[in-house]
Design an enzyme around this catalytic site. Structure first.
Site, PDB file in Angstrom:
ATOM      1  CG  ASP A  13      -1.690   1.139   1.406  1.00 41.86           C
ATOM      2  OD1 ASP A  13      -2.255   1.896   0.772  1.00 41.86           O
ATOM      3  OD2 ASP A  13      -1.424   1.787   2.642  1.00 41.86           O
ATOM      4  CB  THR A  39      -2.576   3.510  -3.823  1.00 47.50           C
ATOM      5  OG1 THR A  39      -3.161   4.362  -3.088  1.00 47.50           O
ATOM      6  CG2 THR A  39      -2.525   3.939  -5.257  1.00 47.50           C
ATOM      7  N   GLY A  40      -5.360   2.684  -2.689  1.00 44.51           N
ATOM      8  CA  GLY A  40      -6.697   2.918  -2.696  1.00 44.51           C
ATOM      9  C   GLY A  40      -7.182   4.269  -3.198  1.00 44.51           C
ATOM     10  CG  ASP A  94      -2.048   2.166   6.865  1.00 49.13           C
ATOM     11  OD1 ASP A  94      -2.852   2.938   7.494  1.00 49.13           O
ATOM     12  OD2 ASP A  94      -2.083   1.986   5.545  1.00 49.13           O
ATOM     13  CE  LYS A  97      -4.970  -0.284  -0.914  1.00 43.60           C
ATOM     14  NZ  LYS A  97      -4.388  -0.181   0.088  1.00 43.60           N
ATOM     15  CG  ASP A 151      -1.756   7.405   0.776  1.00 40.41           C
ATOM     16  OD1 ASP A 151      -0.780   8.085   0.376  1.00 40.41           O
ATOM     17  OD2 ASP A 151      -2.776   7.136  -0.045  1.00 40.41           O
TER      18      ASP A 151
END
Length: 235
Positions: A67, A135-136, A190, A175, A69
C-alpha cells in the site's frame, strides 16, 4: 446509592462499547493494538524483516505489494493540505477529483518515505522478488507518484503504481482484483482493508503500524484479524 451509580456507569460504558463496536465495518477477531497503545503484553503476532526473510528461504522469487499511504509513505502532509484547500473540517475532499489530480501529480515530494518500507523493498529485491505498489487512491490525470516512490524507496525494478480507487469491481475490497491479477504472495498495508483484501485474495497480509499523527483516523487495531504485524513499522 454508590452501588446504583456504579451500576449505572457500568451500563453506560457497556452501551458505549457496543455502539463503537457496532460501527466497525468488520468485527475484529483478535485484541490488536495501534501506535498509541503498543502494550508489549498484548497477544500480537509481531514479526521483523529478518523473520520474513527467513520464512522465504528456499523459495523461488515471489511477487509482493505495498500500500502507499501510511505504508510506503507518510503522506499526511499532502492529505492535510488537500483537506484545508478543498474541504476544511471534513473528508469531502477525498471525493473531489481536483484533489486527486493535484495530489497525484507531485505532492508526494513532500511525503516522507518510511524507513521500514525502504528496508523491506531492499530485502525483497535482493531476493529477486518483484515489488508492486497498489493504492486505494483514485487516479489523477498525471501520475507523479510512481517516480517519487522509485526515488524515495530506491526501487530498482519499478512498475507503475496501481490506482484502485473508484474502479468497478466484483470483490468486496478494492485492492483484491490487483492482488489476484498480479499473482501477489504477500501484501503489506496499514489499513483494515489491506489485511481484509489479502484475506479475500487468499494470500499473506502483513500489517504496518499507522503513525499516531497520521491524518487517517481513527487508528486501526493492528493484529485485529490475527495477521502478522511488522515491528517498528510506524516510521
Amino acid at each position: 446509592m454508590k452501588k446504583t451509580i456504579q451500576l449505572s456507569l457500568g451500563i453506560i460504558l457497556a452501551i458505549s462499547a457496543f455502539s463503537v463496536s457496532a460501527t466497525t465495518k468488520e468485527a475484529y477477531t483478535h485484541k490488536g493494538t495501534n501506535a498509541r497503545e503498543m502494550l508489549a503484553e498484548q497477544p500480537i503476532h509481531w514479526i521483523s524483516i529478518d523473520d520474513i526473510k527467513k520464512s522465504l528461504e528456499g523459495m523461488e522469487p515471489i511477487r509482493v505489494s505495498f500500500d502507499i499511504d501510511d505504508t510506503a509513505l507518510f503522506s499526511t502532509p499532502c492529505f492535510f493540505y488537500g483537506q484545508q484547500k478543498y474541504s476544511p473540517g471534513s473528508n469531502a475532499y477525498l471525493k473531489n477529483q481536483d484533489f486527486w489530480n493535484e495530489v497525484n501529480a507531485g505532492c508526494d515530494k513532500y511525503s516522507m518515505p518510511k524507513q521500514i518500507a525502504i528496508d523491506l523493498v531492499k530485502m525483497h529485491e535482493e531476493r529477486g522478488d518483484q515489488v508492486f505498489f497498489i493504492t486505494g487512491r483514485t487516479a489523477g490525470n498525471v501520475d507523479g507518484v510512481t517516480d517519487v516512490i522509485k526515488k524515495y524507496l530506491n526501487v530498482k525494478n519499478m512498475l507503475p503504481v496501481e490506482f484502485m480507487g473508484g474502479r468497478e469491481r466484483a470483490t468486496k475490497y478494492n485492492k483484491t482484483p490487483a492482488l489476484i491479477h498480479h499473482n501477489i504472495s504477500i501484501h503489506y498495508g496499514d489499513s483494515d482493508d489491506d489485511i481484509l483484501a489479502a484475506k479475500e485474495a487468499g494470500i499473506r497480509g502483513i500489517r504496518f503500524i499507522r503513525a499516531a499523527n497520521s491524518s487517517y483516523q481513527p487508528l486501526p487495531q493492528a493484529g485485529g484479524y490475527g495477521e502478522e504485524v511488522l515491528i517498528n513499522s510506524a516510521y
